[in-house]
Design an enzyme around this catalytic site. Structure first.
Site, PDB file in Angstrom:
ATOM      1  N   ASP A   8     -88.267  30.089   1.208  1.00  0.00           N
ATOM      2  CA  ASP A   8     -89.033  29.103   1.959  1.00  0.00           C
ATOM      3  C   ASP A   8     -88.081  27.951   2.274  1.00  0.00           C
ATOM      4  O   ASP A   8     -86.999  27.864   1.702  1.00  0.00           O
ATOM      5  CB  ASP A   8     -90.220  28.638   1.110  1.00  0.00           C
ATOM      6  CG  ASP A   8     -91.005  27.524   1.761  1.00  0.00           C
ATOM      7  OD1 ASP A   8     -91.461  27.720   2.902  1.00  0.00           O
ATOM      8  OD2 ASP A   8     -91.141  26.456   1.142  1.00  0.00           O
ATOM      9  N   ASP A  10     -89.095  24.040   3.512  1.00  0.00           N
ATOM     10  CA  ASP A  10     -89.544  22.724   3.049  1.00  0.00           C
ATOM     11  C   ASP A  10     -90.002  22.788   1.597  1.00  0.00           C
ATOM     12  O   ASP A  10     -90.869  23.594   1.244  1.00  0.00           O
ATOM     13  CB  ASP A  10     -90.703  22.225   3.910  1.00  0.00           C
ATOM     14  CG  ASP A  10     -90.295  21.974   5.344  1.00  0.00           C
ATOM     15  OD1 ASP A  10     -90.274  20.812   5.755  1.00  0.00           O
ATOM     16  OD2 ASP A  10     -89.990  22.955   6.059  1.00  0.00           O
ATOM     17  N   ASP A 173     -92.287  27.333  -3.205  1.00  0.00           N
ATOM     18  CA  ASP A 173     -92.724  26.154  -3.959  1.00  0.00           C
ATOM     19  C   ASP A 173     -94.220  25.891  -3.888  1.00  0.00           C
ATOM     20  O   ASP A 173     -94.678  24.885  -4.443  1.00  0.00           O
ATOM     21  CB  ASP A 173     -91.990  24.907  -3.455  1.00  0.00           C
ATOM     22  CG  ASP A 173     -92.435  24.484  -2.060  1.00  0.00           C
ATOM     23  OD1 ASP A 173     -92.909  23.344  -1.898  1.00  0.00           O
ATOM     24  OD2 ASP A 173     -92.317  25.290  -1.131  1.00  0.00           O
TER      25      ASP A 173
END
Length: 224
Positions: A8, A10, A173
């Site tokens: 991922d 961001d 995240d």
């Protein structure tokens, strides 16, 4: 080729929260609103996207002020424009990212990105951070008709990188990343240095990563 590591963007590779928050706050100022999001306290909201930030700000308006109908639809493209023009003012890669990528590549792994960030912004940011060339492919929010947690973007990221989904895993995240991995039938490592910290363990990922220097050994165990 040992395997494929899918990242991922961001909140995983880079802390983008301050520049995202700044873009939302620019929209509020343009409307003369006496509200603002905080780069630290509202970092988790930032990682849920532009619309989430706008709604959070609108929800803090006090008094009798009413936003005109369609305010979110007007402000969202303005937010993206501001963000695109100021995409890497405060944004930085998390500590250890480039060293971890070096080791993963030396071990024969292929690296790719699967993000829900719009493609043009993701390309611009990775270029600005000097790491776009490290990734064999990138699937963004608008690459396919669907986005994470649908498993198709993940599979496309692996396949366009020349890898096999069966020999891959996701580093992320958020709950979206957890759900994406489950839908794709792969393991997921969630970082614990994001806004939620160790509380991200509530999602029961296959592994928690407290620093990027832990990632190469994890990849060796999972991918060989």
């Amino acid at each position: 080729m040992a395997g494929t590591v899918v990242f991922d963007l961001d909140g995983t590779l880079a802390d983008t929260s301050a520049d995202l928050i700044a873009a939302a706050n620019a929209c509020f100022r343009a409307r003369g609103l006496d509200v603002a999001l905080d780069p630290l306290a509202d970092a988790l909201t930032a990682f849920h996207g532009g619309r989430a930030m706008l709604r959070a700000g609108y929800g803090r308006i006090n008094g009798d002020l009413l936003l005109p109908p369609g305010a979110e639809e007007e402000d969202y493209p303005r937010l993206l424009d501001h963000y695109g023009a100021n995409i890497a003012v405060h944004t930085r890669l998390y500590p250890g990212v480039e060293a971890a990528l070096d080791v993963l590549e030396a071990d024969g792994h292929v690296l790719t990105v699967c993000t829900n960030k719009p493609g043009s912004l993701a390309e611009t940011l990775l270029d600005a951070l000097g790491v776009r060339h490290r990734f064999a492919s990138m699937i963004a929010a608008d690459t396919l008709p669907v986005r994470k947690p649908d498993p198709r973007p993940y599979r496309a990221a692996v396949e366009r990188a020349g890898g096999s989904v069966a020999a891959s895993f996701l580093v992320g995240d958020t709950e979206t990343d957890r759900k994406t991995a489950t839908a794709a039938g792969v393991r997921v490592a969630l970082v614990s240095f994001g806004p939620e910290g160790e509380a991200i363990s509530r999602l029961a990922p296959d592994a928690l990563i407290g620093h990027f220097d832990e990632l190469p050994d994890l990849a060796r165990r999972w991918l060989g």
